[in-house]
Motif scaffolding. Sequence first.
Motif, PDB file in Angstrom:
ATOM      1  N   LEU A 113     -17.675 -13.039   5.778  1.00  0.00           N
ATOM      2  CA  LEU A 113     -18.620 -13.794   6.593  1.00  0.00           C
ATOM      3  C   LEU A 113     -18.421 -15.269   6.301  1.00  0.00           C
ATOM      4  O   LEU A 113     -18.541 -15.694   5.145  1.00  0.00           O
ATOM      5  CB  LEU A 113     -20.059 -13.394   6.250  1.00  0.00           C
ATOM      6  CG  LEU A 113     -21.161 -14.225   6.913  1.00  0.00           C
ATOM      7  CD1 LEU A 113     -21.201 -13.954   8.423  1.00  0.00           C
ATOM      8  CD2 LEU A 113     -22.509 -13.934   6.271  1.00  0.00           C
ATOM      9  N   PHE A 114     -18.116 -16.042   7.322  1.00  0.00           N
ATOM     10  CA  PHE A 114     -18.024 -17.495   7.165  1.00  0.00           C
ATOM     11  C   PHE A 114     -19.342 -18.096   7.621  1.00  0.00           C
ATOM     12  O   PHE A 114     -19.751 -17.915   8.774  1.00  0.00           O
ATOM     13  CB  PHE A 114     -16.861 -18.090   7.970  1.00  0.00           C
ATOM     14  CG  PHE A 114     -16.664 -19.547   7.669  1.00  0.00           C
ATOM     15  CD1 PHE A 114     -15.825 -19.937   6.635  1.00  0.00           C
ATOM     16  CD2 PHE A 114     -17.345 -20.519   8.375  1.00  0.00           C
ATOM     17  CE1 PHE A 114     -15.670 -21.285   6.323  1.00  0.00           C
ATOM     18  CE2 PHE A 114     -17.201 -21.864   8.073  1.00  0.00           C
ATOM     19  CZ  PHE A 114     -16.356 -22.252   7.056  1.00  0.00           C
ATOM     20  N   VAL A 115     -20.016 -18.795   6.721  1.00  0.00           N
ATOM     21  CA  VAL A 115     -21.275 -19.459   7.050  1.00  0.00           C
ATOM     22  C   VAL A 115     -20.954 -20.845   7.588  1.00  0.00           C
ATOM     23  O   VAL A 115     -20.361 -21.669   6.896  1.00  0.00           O
ATOM     24  CB  VAL A 115     -22.196 -19.535   5.814  1.00  0.00           C
ATOM     25  CG1 VAL A 115     -23.407 -20.411   6.097  1.00  0.00           C
ATOM     26  CG2 VAL A 115     -22.632 -18.133   5.407  1.00  0.00           C
ATOM     27  N   GLY A 145     -23.167 -18.016  11.448  1.00  0.00           N
ATOM     28  CA  GLY A 145     -21.987 -17.518  10.769  1.00  0.00           C
ATOM     29  C   GLY A 145     -21.146 -16.673  11.696  1.00  0.00           C
ATOM     30  O   GLY A 145     -21.565 -16.356  12.810  1.00  0.00           O
ATOM     31  N   TYR A 146     -19.966 -16.327  11.224  1.00  0.00           N
ATOM     32  CA  TYR A 146     -19.079 -15.453  11.990  1.00  0.00           C
ATOM     33  C   TYR A 146     -18.183 -14.691  11.034  1.00  0.00           C
ATOM     34  O   TYR A 146     -18.020 -15.080   9.879  1.00  0.00           O
ATOM     35  CB  TYR A 146     -18.237 -16.243  13.005  1.00  0.00           C
ATOM     36  CG  TYR A 146     -17.284 -17.249  12.397  1.00  0.00           C
ATOM     37  CD1 TYR A 146     -15.993 -16.889  12.010  1.00  0.00           C
ATOM     38  CD2 TYR A 146     -17.670 -18.576  12.219  1.00  0.00           C
ATOM     39  CE1 TYR A 146     -15.125 -17.813  11.457  1.00  0.00           C
ATOM     40  CE2 TYR A 146     -16.813 -19.506  11.666  1.00  0.00           C
ATOM     41  CZ  TYR A 146     -15.537 -19.122  11.290  1.00  0.00           C
ATOM     42  OH  TYR A 146     -14.670 -20.029  10.731  1.00  0.00           O
ATOM     43  N   LEU A 147     -17.623 -13.592  11.507  1.00  0.00           N
ATOM     44  CA  LEU A 147     -16.637 -12.847  10.730  1.00  0.00           C
ATOM     45  C   LEU A 147     -15.276 -13.501  10.929  1.00  0.00           C
ATOM     46  O   LEU A 147     -14.894 -13.818  12.065  1.00  0.00           O
ATOM     47  CB  LEU A 147     -16.585 -11.378  11.157  1.00  0.00           C
ATOM     48  CG  LEU A 147     -17.847 -10.567  10.915  1.00  0.00           C
ATOM     49  CD1 LEU A 147     -17.622  -9.122  11.349  1.00  0.00           C
ATOM     50  CD2 LEU A 147     -18.293 -10.624   9.463  1.00  0.00           C
ATOM     51  N   ALA A 181     -27.099  -9.603   3.112  1.00  0.00           N
ATOM     52  CA  ALA A 181     -27.486  -8.193   2.959  1.00  0.00           C
ATOM     53  C   ALA A 181     -27.340  -7.447   4.288  1.00  0.00           C
ATOM     54  O   ALA A 181     -26.796  -6.340   4.329  1.00  0.00           O
ATOM     55  CB  ALA A 181     -28.922  -8.090   2.447  1.00  0.00           C
ATOM     56  N   ARG A 182     -27.815  -8.060   5.377  1.00  0.00           N
ATOM     57  CA  ARG A 182     -27.739  -7.393   6.687  1.00  0.00           C
ATOM     58  C   ARG A 182     -26.295  -7.203   7.131  1.00  0.00           C
ATOM     59  O   ARG A 182     -25.908  -6.122   7.579  1.00  0.00           O
ATOM     60  CB  ARG A 182     -28.510  -8.186   7.740  1.00  0.00           C
ATOM     61  CG  ARG A 182     -28.403  -7.570   9.132  1.00  0.00           C
ATOM     62  CD  ARG A 182     -29.360  -8.147  10.154  1.00  0.00           C
ATOM     63  NE  ARG A 182     -29.437  -9.561  10.244  1.00  0.00           N
ATOM     64  CZ  ARG A 182     -28.633 -10.328  11.007  1.00  0.00           C
ATOM     65  NH1 ARG A 182     -27.659  -9.790  11.714  1.00  0.00           N
ATOM     66  NH2 ARG A 182     -28.811 -11.634  11.048  1.00  0.00           N
ATOM     67  N   THR A 183     -25.473  -8.252   7.004  1.00  0.00           N
ATOM     68  CA  THR A 183     -24.084  -8.120   7.454  1.00  0.00           C
ATOM     69  C   THR A 183     -23.286  -7.200   6.534  1.00  0.00           C
ATOM     70  O   THR A 183     -22.341  -6.558   6.978  1.00  0.00           O
ATOM     71  CB  THR A 183     -23.400  -9.495   7.582  1.00  0.00           C
ATOM     72  OG1 THR A 183     -23.465 -10.184   6.330  1.00  0.00           O
ATOM     73  CG2 THR A 183     -24.039 -10.326   8.685  1.00  0.00           C
ATOM     74  N   THR A 229     -25.268 -11.388  15.631  1.00  0.00           N
ATOM     75  CA  THR A 229     -25.208 -10.375  14.574  1.00  0.00           C
ATOM     76  C   THR A 229     -24.739 -10.949  13.236  1.00  0.00           C
ATOM     77  O   THR A 229     -24.960 -10.326  12.195  1.00  0.00           O
ATOM     78  CB  THR A 229     -24.295  -9.184  14.957  1.00  0.00           C
ATOM     79  OG1 THR A 229     -22.978  -9.673  15.183  1.00  0.00           O
ATOM     80  CG2 THR A 229     -24.824  -8.463  16.180  1.00  0.00           C
ATOM     81  N   THR A 230     -24.114 -12.122  13.264  1.00  0.00           N
ATOM     82  CA  THR A 230     -23.647 -12.744  12.031  1.00  0.00           C
ATOM     83  C   THR A 230     -24.420 -14.029  11.730  1.00  0.00           C
ATOM     84  O   THR A 230     -23.953 -14.878  10.963  1.00  0.00           O
ATOM     85  CB  THR A 230     -22.138 -13.038  12.102  1.00  0.00           C
ATOM     86  OG1 THR A 230     -21.862 -13.787  13.292  1.00  0.00           O
ATOM     87  CG2 THR A 230     -21.340 -11.746  12.092  1.00  0.00           C
TER      88      THR A 230
END
Length: 169
Positions: free
Chosen positions: A73-75, A63-65, A99-101, A45-46
């Motif tokens: 969001l950490f890429v 990425g992750y939250l 945009a999605r996240t 989801t990320t």
Amino acid sequence: MPEGLKLDTPRLDDGAALWRIARDSQVLDLNSSYSYLLWCRDYATTSVVARDTAGEPAGFITGYLRPQQARTLFVWQVAVDHAHRGRGLAAAMLDGLVARTGEELGVEVMETTVTPDNAPSNRLFTSFAERHAAAVSRDVLLDADVFPESGHEPEVLYRIGPIPGLVRH
């Protein structure tokens, strides 16, 4: 979005292709194939994958939250297959993922780290901030001497945001 490509959420069976794209980039720190499989399962989801007309991955962003900053969001990694480079795919994936996240998870800020010698990534994230009229700060997050291997450059933290125009839930 470059013609013939579409953005999608990664699936578990994309993990091997993502590992190959990262390996073939010859610039990314290559994680184990196992980690890419888990990333596609646990952090889909990320993350984002760009698919070609045959449905095969042409590029990806993982990425992750941030655990203590859920709207950040950490890429982790950005990679584009050699056959699809030079068409703006990395920027399109980054725009689509943020945009999605933003819409689905309430992301307001993006972070990443880039080594000083990585000119393409420095341009990618600087141009993202400019396109979105977002503030960007850069500070060394990890000095070279904290890495166990010699020769690793420092990792500069880019913090971009808040990002105007994101749809937030």
